[in-house]
Write a protein that holds these residues in place. Structure first.
Motif, PDB file in Angstrom:
ATOM      1  N   TYR A   1       0.147  -8.631   9.059  1.00 25.77           N
ATOM      2  CA  TYR A   1       0.138  -9.008   7.643  1.00 25.77           C
ATOM      3  C   TYR A   1       0.582  -7.897   6.692  1.00 25.77           C
ATOM      4  O   TYR A   1       0.669  -8.128   5.489  1.00 25.77           O
ATOM      5  N   GLY A   2       0.856  -6.720   7.229  1.00 29.29           N
ATOM      6  CA  GLY A   2       1.306  -5.624   6.379  1.00 29.29           C
ATOM      7  C   GLY A   2       0.269  -5.204   5.355  1.00 29.29           C
ATOM      8  O   GLY A   2       0.604  -4.990   4.177  1.00 29.29           O
ATOM      9  N   ILE A   3      -0.969  -5.087   5.776  1.00 28.68           N
ATOM     10  CA  ILE A   3      -2.063  -4.792   4.852  1.00 28.68           C
ATOM     11  C   ILE A   3      -2.699  -3.440   5.169  1.00 28.68           C
ATOM     12  O   ILE A   3      -2.465  -2.866   6.227  1.00 28.68           O
ATOM     13  N   SER A   4      -3.503  -2.944   4.231  1.00 30.99           N
ATOM     14  CA  SER A   4      -4.103  -1.626   4.351  1.00 30.99           C
ATOM     15  C   SER A   4      -5.488  -1.691   4.985  1.00 30.99           C
ATOM     16  O   SER A   4      -6.188  -2.701   4.883  1.00 30.99           O
ATOM     17  N   VAL A   5      -5.870  -0.577   5.611  1.00 28.22           N
ATOM     18  CA  VAL A   5      -7.175  -0.436   6.260  1.00 28.22           C
ATOM     19  C   VAL A   5      -8.004   0.583   5.491  1.00 28.22           C
ATOM     20  O   VAL A   5      -7.517   1.671   5.152  1.00 28.22           O
ATOM     21  N   TYR A   6      -9.266   0.229   5.236  1.00 29.21           N
ATOM     22  CA  TYR A   6     -10.192   1.086   4.502  1.00 29.21           C
ATOM     23  C   TYR A   6     -11.338   1.497   5.417  1.00 29.21           C
ATOM     24  O   TYR A   6     -11.930   0.656   6.096  1.00 29.21           O
ATOM     25  N   ILE A   7     -11.670   2.788   5.411  1.00 34.45           N
ATOM     26  CA  ILE A   7     -12.780   3.293   6.217  1.00 34.45           C
ATOM     27  C   ILE A   7     -13.413   4.490   5.520  1.00 34.45           C
ATOM     28  O   ILE A   7     -12.781   5.137   4.671  1.00 34.45           O
ATOM     29  N   HIS A   8     -14.656   4.803   5.873  1.00 31.84           N
ATOM     30  CA  HIS A   8     -15.329   5.963   5.291  1.00 31.84           C
ATOM     31  C   HIS A   8     -14.799   7.251   5.916  1.00 31.84           C
ATOM     32  O   HIS A   8     -14.461   7.293   7.102  1.00 31.84           O
ATOM     33  N   LYS A   9     -14.755   8.292   5.095  1.00 33.10           N
ATOM     34  CA  LYS A   9     -14.196   9.571   5.526  1.00 33.10           C
ATOM     35  C   LYS A   9     -14.891  10.126   6.763  1.00 33.10           C
ATOM     36  O   LYS A   9     -14.249  10.747   7.623  1.00 33.10           O
ATOM     37  N   GLN A  10     -16.199   9.898   6.892  1.00 31.81           N
ATOM     38  CA  GLN A  10     -16.949  10.431   8.024  1.00 31.81           C
ATOM     39  C   GLN A  10     -16.421   9.933   9.369  1.00 31.81           C
ATOM     40  O   GLN A  10     -16.662  10.559  10.403  1.00 31.81           O
ATOM     41  N   GLU A  11     -15.715   8.798   9.349  1.00 32.72           N
ATOM     42  CA  GLU A  11     -15.265   8.227  10.623  1.00 32.72           C
ATOM     43  C   GLU A  11     -13.756   7.976  10.678  1.00 32.72           C
ATOM     44  O   GLU A  11     -13.293   7.253  11.560  1.00 32.72           O
ATOM     45  N   GLU A  12     -13.017   8.593   9.800  1.00 30.98           N
ATOM     46  CA  GLU A  12     -11.574   8.357   9.818  1.00 30.98           C
ATOM     47  C   GLU A  12     -10.940   8.816  11.133  1.00 30.98           C
ATOM     48  O   GLU A  12      -9.991   8.204  11.631  1.00 30.98           O
ATOM     49  N   LYS A  13     -11.477   9.881  11.735  1.00 32.11           N
ATOM     50  CA  LYS A  13     -10.915  10.383  12.993  1.00 32.11           C
ATOM     51  C   LYS A  13     -11.345   9.545  14.193  1.00 32.11           C
ATOM     52  O   LYS A  13     -10.750   9.649  15.264  1.00 32.11           O
ATOM     53  N   TRP A  14     -12.386   8.733  14.015  1.00 28.11           N
ATOM     54  CA  TRP A  14     -12.883   7.911  15.121  1.00 28.11           C
ATOM     55  C   TRP A  14     -11.864   6.849  15.527  1.00 28.11           C
ATOM     56  O   TRP A  14     -11.861   6.402  16.677  1.00 28.11           O
ATOM     57  N   LEU A  15     -11.049   6.417  14.592  1.00 31.48           N
ATOM     58  CA  LEU A  15     -10.097   5.340  14.881  1.00 31.48           C
ATOM     59  C   LEU A  15      -9.191   5.687  16.060  1.00 31.48           C
ATOM     60  O   LEU A  15      -8.890   4.832  16.893  1.00 31.48           O
TER      61      LEU A  15
END
Length: 211
Positions: A71-85
């Motif tokens: 869908y060409g959309i953005s993903v939002y996450i908390h900074k504490q877990e951005e590297k977990w992805l």
């Protein structure tokens, strides 16, 4: 606003599709089975605008890239877990899924603190609710009386805290100070299991007594 749960994958993690009358929609925690998500969106003629992640455990992020690219959309996450992805050791897939490592690309937007947000007509509050994991957040849609609590609060239960970064006392504090202060009629959409209400959990959740 309408909401619909899609329990996905072996852990039956709830992916929620929130939609407006015009078809605009948000996707919360697309954890697995992207085709199932796409099929529902297509059947309802919805137009996804963003992916919101309550946290980055593997069972909540497994379909992130497939849905983002579709869908060409953005993903939002908390900074504490951005590297977990992108790190199977952090997101738990290395431990729980031998031979299958879950990785997702970098999030488009990193949430650094509690705030009010607006995305394509959706207005909501971001609450930091750590304890199950360090970067766990909940999304509160005030006008609709709905909070997506991730794996913080469940019907008659709370999130596990024996995983890396978990903290039982911190989770209880998050629930009491951020979630139980909401109106009792607030509908709770948890990461697993059926929906509940704040009032119901205040009255009968055995894990919250005596805090």
């Amino acid at each position: 606003m309408n909401w619909f749960p899609l329990p996905l994958g072996p852990l039956q993690t709830n992916c929620y599709i929130l939609s407006q009358k015009d078809g605009s929609s948000l996707i919360i925690d697309p954890g697995e089975e992207p085709n199932k998500i796409i099929q529902y969106i297509s059947s309802k003629k919805l137009y996804p605008k963003a992916i919101l992640l309550t946290h980055a455990h593997f069972d909540h992020i497994g379909a992130v890239d497939a849905i983002r690219e579709k869908y060409g959309i953005s993903v939002y996450i908390h900074k504490q877990e951005e590297k977990w992805l992108s790190d199977p050791a952090l997101n738990g897939s290395q431990l729980f899924l031998p031979g299958q490592q879950i990785k997702a690309k970098k999030a488009d937007y990193v949430i650094t603190n509690e705030k009010s947000m607006e995305i394509e007509g959706f207005t909501f509050e971001v609450f930091e609710t750590p304890g199950h994991s360090p970067g766990s957040i909940s999304f509160y849609f005030n006008q609709e009386g709905i909070v997506a609590s991730g794996d913080a609060l469940f019907q008659a239960s709370i999130g596990r805290t024996d995983l890396p970064g978990g903290n039982h006392d911190q989770l209880l504090e998050s629930i009491h100070k951020k979630l139980l202060v909401l109106p009792e009629e607030t509908l709770v959409l948890p990461g697993h299991g059926p929906a509940t209400t704040i009032g119901q959990e205040m009255d009968s959740n055995p894990f919250l007594n005596g805090f």
